[in-house]
Design an enzyme around this catalytic site. Structure first.
Site, PDB file in Angstrom:
ATOM      1  N   CYS A  65       0.841  -1.194   0.000  1.00 15.55           N
ATOM      2  CA  CYS A  65       0.000   0.000   0.000  1.00 15.55           C
ATOM      3  C   CYS A  65       0.882   1.253   0.000  1.00 15.55           C
ATOM      4  CB  CYS A  65      -0.962  -0.032   1.176  1.00 15.55           C
ATOM      5  SG  CYS A  65      -2.363   1.094   1.001  1.00 15.55           S
TER       6      CYS A  65
ATOM      7  N   HIS B 288      -3.427  -5.332   0.009  1.00 11.55           N
ATOM      8  CA  HIS B 288      -2.915  -5.871   1.269  1.00 11.55           C
ATOM      9  C   HIS B 288      -2.952  -7.398   1.225  1.00 11.55           C
ATOM     10  CE1 HIS B 288      -2.744  -2.154   3.765  1.00 11.55           C
ATOM     11  NE2 HIS B 288      -3.610  -1.728   2.855  1.00 11.55           N
TER      12      HIS B 288
ATOM     13  N   GLU C 220      -1.552  -9.502   3.056  1.00 12.36           N
ATOM     14  CA  GLU C 220      -1.498 -10.129   4.380  1.00 12.36           C
ATOM     15  C   GLU C 220      -2.864 -10.555   4.884  1.00 12.36           C
ATOM     16  OE1 GLU C 220      -1.675  -5.607   5.266  1.00 12.36           O
ATOM     17  OE2 GLU C 220      -0.919  -6.971   3.724  1.00 12.36           O
TER      18      GLU C 220
END
Length: 640
Positions: free
Chosen positions: A433, A560, A562
């Site tokens: 990001c 993102h 994750e």
């Protein structure tokens, strides 16, 4: 093994409608779901939870330390042949990771949402002129939301779920006498309508369909090693005073509960000894499901909910292998995390978990060194020379560098310096990001010699805006106005590291949370100088993935990754970062699917030669284990 379908519902007493405007310093990172819902995701918290349809659990927590509820439910997934619906509090990220499900806004509720729901009904005239009150209107609205959302499974199975789990955030208060005045202590006023609603709910569905599991801390006095039961006794008393009685006690302690302690708890809390479960410290969090299985926690819940006959033995072979594998990891891989919120590790909880998943897949012990980005800036050399020197020493000792997302201009120049160091010294780099955006800014400044290149977020008047405000965003309202949720990214270049790590697919779906994007007007100039925007959205105007092909591993992503990493199924880009950092990237690119099997002890060939991968052999400091977390820090004092 019969898989158990389920859903997760977020019941948090805060007045916020969602976590989108919360500071990471308040309750940790903001976790984003596929549909764009923003929820708080803290790993160490206080909470109170429940299950329904037709069987109900109510989990009350006086103090909960990491993952206990998620792991109990994870164990249930392997033993129940019933659908399971979950309604949860702060940890939707942990529920998604442990249970491998996808949640939506229906699984999240706050006091703000409930009050808004009731006020909207009042404005429409649904209450027909009645005086709107907390009881019955707020409590009824909570129960209505539970019953409505309980019909929506999260496991992509047909039909409504059979079991619902609700978690309510907050603490159970106790009345402490001081100067003859009653003071409510250790409790949240905001939680009271939820607790009352659940008390009414338990009466409606009956005791055979409602189970209360109370998770409590049993502290140990270090001087004498005595286990103290008073916190649990007081919290049970407080819970009973609110109309709920625990059926099962789950006791968190540093060591297993002595039998006499269990008997004492049973006597004062009116819970059978067999239904008192101890969760003592273990070498890693993956052992907790095994600990619960050993104590037959699942059998106690099944018995209380009258689910006998449909349960099977927990199939935890893969989980057992992962737990044992982690215990054998000794070769460290050192990742430097350069961020703004390094004083509060929960701000990057999903990033840490994704790094852990990838390091286990690569059979490496994760070592995280925290670097506050502002400590890398030139001003820090004058104001705080010791912090400045320590930050650069840790950065130069990294096997890999990760710059996570964030907002605001504090520490941005330090992040840019970290990206520059990684690019110029061939250190594996992953920017997420904002981390991708600062990598683009750094490249424009250093390679294109656009010295004032910047983001309009930090310098609205820059003459070289590499990063610009997204046209669909709002500059007046912050809540739920960003580019949010799962979005599709198409690979423009197939012969790139990112595409190979994702298995040579043509597109991927990842979750977003940002207001700014790479300026499409500058893309051609940046690509001509050597950057490659290998992933774009369907319009080809939003840059999603950038690579620098002259570098072993230099990747930035606007999304993102994750948020979708799972134990045993690590995020592709985190896997690439760890692989590059420990000299295994080439082998990984040849067979990325190899890492999807968590039971393999050695994923890569012993004969692999890291010809193009970076491995830093400096700064071999002894590692220090962090409490309650399967990762390690070098003890530099930055980590909480």
């Amino acid at each position: 093994m019969t898989y158990v379908p389920f859903v997760v519902f977020f019941a948090d007493p805060y007045l916020n409608t969602d976590a989108g405007t919360m500071s990471p310093f308040e309750l940790g990172e903001v976790f984003v779901l596929d549909d764009g819902s923003e929820v708080s995701n803290s790993s160490c918290y206080y909470f109170v939870p429940t299950i329904f349809v037709p069987h109900v659990f109510f989990f009350n927590c006086y103090i909960l330390l990491i993952f206990i509820l998620e792991i109990i439910l994870f164990l249930l997934c392997f033993v129940l042949a019933e659908d399971l619906f979950l309604q949860v509090d702060l940890d939707l990220g942990n529920y998604e990771r442990f249970l491998d499900v996808k949640l939506t806004c229906d699984n999240s509720i706050t006091t703000g949402k409930i009050y808004q729901f009731v006020i909207d009904k009042e404005r429409r005239g649904d209450y027909l002129g009645k005086t709107v009150q907390v009881m019955p209107h707020i409590t009824d609205a909570i129960q209505e939301w539970i019953e409505r959302a309980a019909m929506i499974p999260v496991d992509r199975e047909e039909g409504p779920p059979d079991v619902c789990v609700i978690e309510l955030g907050g603490t159970i208060g106790t009345t402490i006498r001081h100067n003859d005045s009653g003071i409510l202590d250790a409790g949240d006023i905001e939680s009271m309508p939820f607790i009352e609603a659940l008390g009414q709910f338990s009466y409606r569905v009956g005791s055979d369909n409602f189970c209360v599991v109370h998770v409590s801390l049993v502290p140990v006095l270090n001087e004498v090693g005595e286990q103290k039961t008073k916190p649990t006794q007081h919290s049970v008393r407080g819970l009973r005073g609110l109309g709920l009685a625990p059926d099962i006690l789950v006791c968190r302690s540093t060591k297993a509960l002595d039998e006499n302690i269990k008997e004492k708890l049973s006597r004062f809390c009116h819970v059978p000894v067999a239904d008192i479960i101890t969760l003592n410290d273990v070498t890693n969090i993956w052992h907790i499901p095994l600990l619960l299985r050993e104590q037959k926690a699942h059998e106690a819940i099944i018995k209380l909910l009258n689910l006998q006959g449909i349960a099977k033995e927990p199939a935890l072979e893969e989980w057992t292998s992962r737990a044992r594998t982690y215990d054998t990891l000794h070769d460290p891989v050192r990742i430097v995390m350069v961020g703004k919120y390094t004083g509060h590790s929960d701000s990057y909880l999903s990033v840490l978990e994704a790094l852990l998943h990838a390091s286990i897949a690569c059979y490496k012990k994760l070592v995280v060194d925290w670097v506050r980005s502002s400590d890398l800036e030139d001003s820090a050399a004058i104001e705080s020379p010791d912090l400045y020197g320590g930050a650069w020493k840790r950065l130069k000792g990294a096997d890999g560098i990760l710059v996570p997302g964030g907002f605001g201009d504090r520490g941005v120049e330090g992040k840019i310096l970290a990206a520059k160091y990684a690019r110029e010294n061939n250190v594996p780099f992953l920017g997420i990001c904002l981390g991708m955006q600062i990598a683009v800014i750094e490249f424009a400044r250093s390679v294109l010699n656009l010295h004032d290149a910047n983001s309009t977020e930090f310098d609205p008047d820059t003459t070289n805006p590499c990063i610009v405000f997204m046209p669909e965003g709002s500059k007046t309202h912050k809540g739920a106005t960003m580019h949010l949720g799962s979005r599709r990214t198409f690979f423009e270049v197939t012969d790139c590291i990112s595409a190979k790590l994702y298995g040579n697919v043509s597109f991927i779906d990842e979750r977003h949370r940002h207001r700014y994007e790479v300026n499409p007007e500058m893309v051609a100039e940046l690509e001509k100088a050597g950057l490659s925007f290998v992933g774009k959205d369907e319009t080809k105007r939003q840059m999603e993935i950038v690579e620098f092909h002259a570098h072993p591993y230099f990747i930035g992503v606007q999304f993102h990754p994750e948020f979708k990493s799972r134990p045993g199924k690590p995020s592709a880009l985190f896997l690439g970062l760890i692989g590059a950092a420990c000299g295994q990237l080439d082998s990984l690119l040849q067979n990325p699917s190899h890492c999807s099997n968590p039971t393999k002890r050695h994923i890569f060939s012993d004969s692999f030669s890291p010809a193009k991968s970076y491995r830093n052999t400096n700064l071999k400091k002894p590692v220090k284990s962090l409490p309650y977390r399967n990762l390690y820090s070098n003890g530099n004092g930055v980590h909480v």
